[in-house]
Structures are given as C-alpha cells and as structure tokens.
Design an enzyme around this catalytic site. Structure first.
Site, short mmCIF file in Angstrom:
data_model
loop_
_atom_site.label_atom_id
_atom_site.label_comp_id
_atom_site.label_asym_id
_atom_site.label_seq_id
_atom_site.Cartn_x
_atom_site.Cartn_y
_atom_site.Cartn_z
N SER A 231 49.82 42.70 40.34
CA SER A 231 49.48 41.51 39.70
C SER A 231 47.94 41.57 39.49
O SER A 231 47.29 42.60 39.81
CB SER A 231 49.70 40.42 40.89
OG SER A 231 48.76 40.59 41.69
N ASP A 232 47.67 40.63 38.50
CA ASP A 232 46.25 40.44 38.27
C ASP A 232 45.87 39.81 39.44
O ASP A 232 46.73 39.12 40.25
CB ASP A 232 46.15 39.67 36.98
CG ASP A 232 44.65 39.78 36.42
OD1 ASP A 232 43.74 40.25 37.28
OD2 ASP A 232 44.26 39.53 35.39
N TRP A 233 44.51 39.81 39.84
CA TRP A 233 44.02 39.27 40.94
C TRP A 233 44.26 37.53 41.28
O TRP A 233 43.90 37.14 40.28
CB TRP A 233 42.35 39.60 40.95
CG TRP A 233 42.21 40.79 41.87
CD1 TRP A 233 41.28 41.00 42.86
CD2 TRP A 233 42.88 42.06 41.67
NE1 TRP A 233 41.64 42.37 43.23
CE2 TRP A 233 42.21 43.13 42.53
CE3 TRP A 233 43.65 42.48 40.90
CZ2 TRP A 233 42.80 44.37 42.56
CZ3 TRP A 233 44.29 43.95 40.88
CH2 TRP A 233 43.64 44.89 41.60
#
Length: 864
Positions: A231-233
C-alpha cells in the site's frame, strides 16, 4: 531457530507459522519495516524500505543522515536516454544500501495529465510509452541489478494530489488501458519488479488498493505479476477487501486495518486463511530476494560522502535532461571571459528537488553561482525578488545561540515539557541546527501525547534595517516572543491532514512583522503546544487511512525587502553586463506531494523581474527551475514595446550538482540534448483536462479527455498550438535524419510474434559534437483516427551521439504494441489490419522528415 546462512524452503516455512504470525507479516511494524519473527524452529528476518525516487533518504523526513540527491524524474524523463537510466538506477540501489534498506519506493510511473499536478516532478512525463521505457530501464538493469527491490508506483491513476485519499477517478476503459495502466504494463513486459505500490485514490468508485479487478485480475492474472503489492503509506482503508484483492502489505505500522481486525475477519469467514497464507508467502519471497536470511542484520544508516563516479553521473544526467527552449542569435553558449550579471534567488539557493516523499537531505548542493564561478565565469550577483510559498527558515548566518550549547553548529535550544504550559514539568533539552522540530515516525516514549509543550530559543542578528518578517509554522498553538515581548499568537489550525507538517507548510505558516536594526541581536522564543484533541478528532473523522498526525513547529524569518527596489537593482546590474543570466522558477513549496499547484504562472513577481531585466539587456538568458511546465509568455518574440529574453533553458529540479550541470550547458561543455517530456501549453485553458482538474467539490476527477493526453490533444484538428511541444529541444549544433528503413526490408507484421527493426541514420550537420533524440511515432489508418484513435503516438525513441559532420545509425524495434489499441467491446488489445505510417522525427509537432509504411495483415488480439 535464529539467523541462518541459507534461505529456507518458503512453503515449508509458511506452513510452520501460526495464523497470528502470518497476519503479522501483512503489515509494517513501524514506518519503514516489516515484521521479524523469531522463536524455536522459526526465523523470519525484517525488511526495510526507503523513499525514492531521486535518492534514498533513509528513515527521517526532517533530520537523520545526509543522502545523495539525484535529478528528479521530470529531469530524467527529458533525457530520453535508457542507458543513462540504467546507470542512475544502479547508483540509486547503492544509495539504498547505504540506508540499510532493501526496497526503494521508486520509480514513479504516473502520467503528467495537467501542468498543475503537484507531483509532476516525480514522474518522467506525459507519454505512457516514454514512462514505461524509462521506468523499465531504471527497474531491471538499474535498481534490481544491484540486489535492491524496485517499487513502480502509484498503481494507478494517481495524477492528482488534492483530495488524493478520497477522490474518485472516472475514466474510460480504453484511456485507462492505453494511457494510465500502460506504463506499468510495459514495466511488467520488460522487467520482473519485486513490488508494486497501490495508489490512494478510487478508480470507477473502487479504491485501487481494494480492487480485485486491478490487482488480482489485471496485475496478477493478465500480466503475470508474482511479487508483493504494497500500500501507499496510510493507503489501506478497510480490512477484508484489500487482502482479498491481493494487496499484501499495509504500511506503515503498527497496523490499523489488519492485526486483530484481520483475525476477526478470518474468524467471520470474510477472508480465508489460504488467502492470508499466499500473501504471507509473497512477503517471505521478497525477504528471500533481498538476501535477508544470509544477512539479517540492519546496520546503522551511513552518511553520504563524496563519490566521484556517482556525483559525475548525477551531473551528467542533470545536464542532459535540461532543455534549451530558445536561443536567438545563438547567444549561448556563453564565453567564460565575459562578465555576466547573475540574477535571481534561485541562483544562490538550492533548488534540487520537489516536495514530499522526494525530499532529500543532501550531503551537498551546488548553487548556480557556485557552479558558474567554478567553471571560470566572472560574475556579479543581484538576488532579484524573493520566491517563497511559506516564509523560509532563517539563513544560518543570522542565527546564533542564546545560551551555551554543546555544538556551535546546533545553536537552537529546544526544551520539552510534559505539560501544556511551557516551563512546567520539564522533560529534557535538545539542540537543533535550525529552529524546527518534528515528532518523527514514532512517538517518543517519554513524551505525553496530548499534554506537552516546547520552548525554542535562539538569537537572530539581521543584516538590514526594516520591518522584518517572522513566521510560525505549527500543528498546534504557539506564542512568539522577541526579547521577552509577546508579538504574535498562532491559533490552533483546525484544517489538518496527516502529513500537514511535511507537505502543507504554506498552509500552516502565518507571519507577522517586527522592526529590527542591522547588526543588532534579538532573542527569539517560541512556545508551542501539542495539537489539540479537537483538531485531531476532526482530522480522524475527515480523512481515510491509518497515519498518525506528524506534529512539529518552526520559526521562519525573512529580512525586510521592497519588490520595486529589488527589480530596479537587478535591472541596473543587467544593464552593466555583457550578458544577464536570470534564474527563476518554483521550488519544493510550490510543487509537492499532498496538494496540486494553484497557478500555471511563475510566482512572486518573477515575470516582472524577467521583463525588467530583458528591457535592460537584450542578451538575457532565463534559466527556469520547475518540475512541471510553467507559463512562459517571455518566450514570445521580442517587440520594441516588449523585449523578451534571447535564450531560455529549462533546468527542471536537477539534484545536488545543479550548479555544475547548468554551468556545463551554458558554457557549451555539454551540448544541450534534453527534449521535453511534457508539453508546455500557451495557456492553462488550452490543456486537455481544463475544467476537469483539479478535483472539484464532489470528489470526482473526470478524465473526459480520454486518450487525448498531452501531445495527442494538441495533434487534433482545431486544437490550440502549444508554446513548446512534446519532444522539443534545441542544440548548439544541427542534425538531419538522412535515412530510414526496415532491416532486411521487412515492413509487414503477419503474426503477433513479429518484431520489426527500424534503422535510422542521423547526420550532425553542424560544427559541434552532440546528441539527438530520434522519436518514432505511429499513425494509424485514417478510419481508425476517425473512430477515435490519436493522430499518432510515440512508440519508440533512441538517443544517438554524433560527431560533427558524421553519421550515426540507430536501431529501434517495433512490435505488436506499437500498432494496437484497447478494444472496449471485447476487453482486449487488438491490432487493426491496414497500412500504418511510421513517422521518424525529432519533435511531436514538426513535420517528420522521413516516414515508412508498415502493413498489418491481420487483426490480432491478446490480453497482456
């Protein structure tokens, strides 16, 4: 079991893990790391990631060890040079290792859809083929050839920053496939990426990180991706759906959407243990690829030091990505014996990169003034107009300590208190290099999370007399004192996002004025309080994601100035010189992750400065720093009523060797060979997505231009003419394409396995050696254009180096992808039979000097 020297059988290992252990592998344990498991008979080492794409920063956003800063991808895209991208990727891998990381979060593969995109500086340009070709070079022969994992991102349609966690991209399937997914597909076609990172946004109403269609069906089934999806953060918004879609790792940790939630989802039958096992296995496979069983230790991060090979590569890449846009009367290259007037704040400050995750704490940085002086130029300097979006930090030269400090390079005293009132319940004292603190990726164990305060104190000694600006940037409430006198109160900012202190400093910064005398010392004190519970509660209710608010505060300062006086001073200096070189542009406060740009124009009275300097000296050169196209009315031809600069160099964000690279181009040591990877429109209203960018109040971002992004739009009949077209760039020499044809005369594609080899001959007709970018565009049959396909599309390119008077030959492959389109009726790629024109040129807008025909004999279809 403990560390071992050999990688275990991963299927056997995952079979030994408890359900809880497998679940623990599916989320980070902190900001950058995966879980470590160690018990009798079981050992799983920990992985560490690091931000890219223009360097490997390491753990901290605000301090930590220094790193090498490479040119931004906007600069690298304009090199049109895959060989150079190989080398850059390899050095990025070495930098990643210096930060004890195993995976670099790069390259960025999103498309420049609008010049106002906040993160345009992080990607290679507007064309999906260019993105895919350069990204492939960076990933496979580059980063991963040195044993570090690459992470193409942000999959997919992450072309906007405003409302990025909630917006919904509405896009046709044809445009999604041919423009936005295509760069990622090419990387999969050409490479074996270790990871992919999902984007924050929705596509067609569904979050990408939870989309079975985009992850399980397209990425894994169609394209055959076997690696880990991350995932992106704080880009994981639910529990079961992302796991079932195949998004393996939630970052950062500790987990918000997995852990106990995932165990409950398994118990409730919403996620199967088999699904969790397969995701855990992909995490283990990444750990194995990184060689962590052979070396499970994590050494301290290493400070970057001078490296001749790396630093020369950074300089070369920066110079070769710069684009010469105008050069009337061939005033460039400059003669080092001439005394030049150097003008502009960007000449004496560092503009190495854009803002956000691309931020690097460079171990060095060469300003244009330093670079020109090092190259032997004699110059005089005027600062021009101040350029800032948030009031800048005070210059180190005017800051000193108000108390005795252990390190003279850290003159700012910062006292911490476990109380809302500074002075009560003292905790500790730290000493800072500048008046700024940020509570980093993990909360200090000794600090109250709500009831805390700080006291920053130091001395400012201005060099001028007047009403100086003093600013406060804070995620909490603050009071500013000068010599003990209260001068400003900063209310609690209620409109926060998780990364406000990292990405939104202009919105957080407020300032006041205070009269100061030159040479007189003033004690500055800032009392701050932690972010109020009400502000944090509002943030959590309005934002998706798992990130904790990053809290921080700083004092800003700028000495008194007058815009008219600054412009008059610059014009006078220009009039006294043989040539004036004016440095303008934006910086990481205007172009950043987290928000889109407010204006297409150069900010802060810089157009007025350019006009005044050009009037004062017709031999004016403009060097522009920006990560995106910007409005350049000063590029128009001069008139008696309005003189314009004679030359323009687009420098992008060139990394730590900025000054050296610019000096090489201006002096002619490097012949300009960059070509625009993004179109510069005349007006923002001319862009294909005007009216559909940025996102509106309804949270829907409509890609109504469909396939017609960038030059495809400007090719359409009746479309406005761009100021500078895609692929454009000037040189100090001249080139001609003197021949083009297919190897062995084969110009027919009879089956989907056929690959044609186009041979192009380029002659340098000038007096200097140089490099030319040969661009190959494919034009489909007329009936296909009438049916909605672009007039032409880039399907090949090569950069060739040619000595004066000589001819070089280049070979460019063309396969079925060069002639295909996405058929929405059958949901597959298709070639249409007929005769195609292959246009060979040096710019998207110029008439191609050569073209050849290709005959497609059949209608071939395929999925990937």
């Amino acid at each position: 079991m403990g560390p071992a020297n050999t990688t275990p059988n991963l299927r056997e290992l995952v079979g030994k893990l408890t359900l809880e252990e497998k679940v623990s592998l599916l989320s980070g344990v902190d900001w950058w790391r995966t879980a470590r498991i160690e018990r009798d008979g079981v050992f799983v080492p920990q992985l560490k990631t690091s931000d890219g794409p223009n360097g490997a920063r390491g753990e901290s956003y605000v301090s930590g060890v220094r790193a090498a800063c490479f040119p931004s991808e906007c600069n690298l895209g304009s090199t049109f040079d895959t060989e150079l991208l190989y080398k850059v990727g390899q050095e990025l891998a070495e930098e990643t290792k210096s930060k004890s990381a195993n995976v670099l979060l790069a390259p960025t593969m999103n498309v420049v859809r609008s010049p106002l995109g906040g993160r345009n500086h992080e990607t290679y340009g507007e064309d999906p083929f260019l993105l895919g070709a350069l990204g492939s070079a960076c990933v496979n022969a580059g980063i991963q050839s040195r044993g570090v994992g690459a992470t193409p991102k942000h999959y997919v349609a992450n072309e906007a920053e405003d409302q990025r966690r909630t917006l919904d991209v509405q896009v046709s399937e044809a445009a999604l496939r041919e423009v936005y997914l295509y760069p990622f597909q090419l990387v999969m076609k050409n490479c074996d990426p270790w990871c992919f990172m999902t984007s924050y946004n929705r596509v067609q109403g569904e979050f990408v990180g939870a989309s079975k269609h985009l992850i399980a069906d397209v990425l894994r089934k169609e394209w055959g991706f076997k690696g880990m999806v991350i995932s992106d953060w704080a880009g994981t918004y639910s529990c079961a759906e992302p796991v079932n879609a195949g998004m393996d790792l939630e970052m950062p940790g500790p987990s918000v959407q997995r852990g106990a939630k995932l165990l409950s989802a398994i118990a409730d039958g919403k996620v199967t243990e088999e699904t969790v096992t397969e995701s855990a296995l992909r995490v283990l496979e990444l750990v194995a690829r990184a060689g962590k069983w052979q070396d499970p230790t994590e050494s301290p991060e290493r400070e970057a030091i001078g490296n001749t090979v790396r630093d020369e590569l950074i300089c070369q890449a920066a110079a070769e990505g710069m684009v010469l846009l105008k050069n009337e009367s061939s005033i460039l290259p400059l003669t080092p014996s001439d005394r030049i007037a150097v003008i502009g704040q960007h000449a004496s400050t560092l503009t190495m990169h854009g803002g956000g995750s691309a931020r690097i704490f460079g171990f060095k940085g060469v300003t244009p003034v330093e670079g020109l002086q090092s190259a032997g130029f004699q110059l005089d300097y005027a600062p021009g107009v101040p350029v800032y979006n948030a009031l800048p930090m005070p210059e180190p030269a005017v800051v000193s300590s108000s108390v005795e400090v252990p390190d003279p390079d850290a003159p700012v005293e910062c006292k911490w208190y476990n109380s809302k009132e500074a002075g009560q319940d003292y905790l500790r004292t730290s000493y800072l290099k500048r008046p700024e603190y940020m509570i980093k990726e993990s909360w200090p164990t000794d600090l109250n999370e709500v009831d805390y305060s700080t006291e920053l104190s130091f001395i400012i000694t201005p060099t001028t007399t007047g009403e100086h600006l003093i600013g406060v940037t804070t995620t909490g409430e603050a009071d500013l004192f000068v010599d003990g006198q209260h001068v400003y109160h900063r209310e609690q900012e209620m409109d926060l996002i998780f990364e406000s202190y990292v990405f939104h400093k202009p919105a957080l910064t407020k300032h006041t004025t205070y009269p100061m005398n030159a040479g007189q010392s003033y004690r500055i004190t800032l009392h701050t309080k932690g972010t109020s519970p009400n502000a944090i509660s509002k943030l959590r209710s309005s934002q998706l994601g798992s990130m904790t608010l990053l809290q921080g505060s700083s004092v800003r300062f700028f000495e008194a100035y007058s815009i008219p006086s600054r412009i008059a001073e610059a014009a006078a200096l220009a009039a006294s010189a043989s040539t004036a070189v004016i440095f303008v542009g934006k910086n990481d406060e205007f172009e950043s992750e987290g928000f889109d740009q407010a204006s297409y124009s150069l900010p802060c009275s810089q157009p007025d400065l350019i006009d005044a300097v050009a009037r004062a000296n017709p031999r004016t050169v403009v060097v522009n720093f920006s990560g995106s196209p910007v409005d350049m009315p000063f590029a128009d031809p001069s008139t008696p009523a309005r003189p314009t600069p004679a030359a323009i160099l687009q420098a992008w964000f060139p990394g730590q060797e900025a000054g050296h690279a610019i000096a090489r181009v201006l002096a002619g040591t490097v012949n300009p060979c960059g070509r625009l990877a993004s179109t510069f429109p005349m007006r923002i209203e001319d862009t294909p997505c005007y009216g559909n960018f940025p996102v509106g109040a309804d949270g829907v971002l409509r890609y109504e231009e469909g396939r017609f992004v960038g030059y495809r739009h400007y090719d359409r009949p009746g479309a406005p003419k761009p100021r500078f077209p895609f692929g454009f760039g000037l040189s100090y020499t001249t080139f001609d394409i003197v021949g083009a044809g297919f190897e062995r005369g084969k110009d027919t594609i009879e089956s989907e396995a056929d690959v044609l080899a186009l041979i192009v001959k380029v002659k340098n007709t000038g007096s200097r050696p140089g490099k030319e970018v040969v661009q190959i565009y494919v034009a489909p049959p007329a009936e296909q254009v009438e049916a909605g396909r672009p007039v032409k599309e880039l399907k090949g390119f090569v950069k060739v180096e040619v000595r004066a008077g000589e001819i070089s030959e280049a070979k460019i492959p063309l396969d079925k992808y060069g002639f295909s389109f996405w058929d929405e009726r059958t949901s597959q790629w298709r070639t249409w039979p007929g005769t195609y024109q292959v246009l060979i040129g040096t710019c998207s807008a110029k008439a191609s000097p050569h073209s050849v025909k290709v005959l497609i004999l059949g209608s071939f279809t395929w999925a990937s």
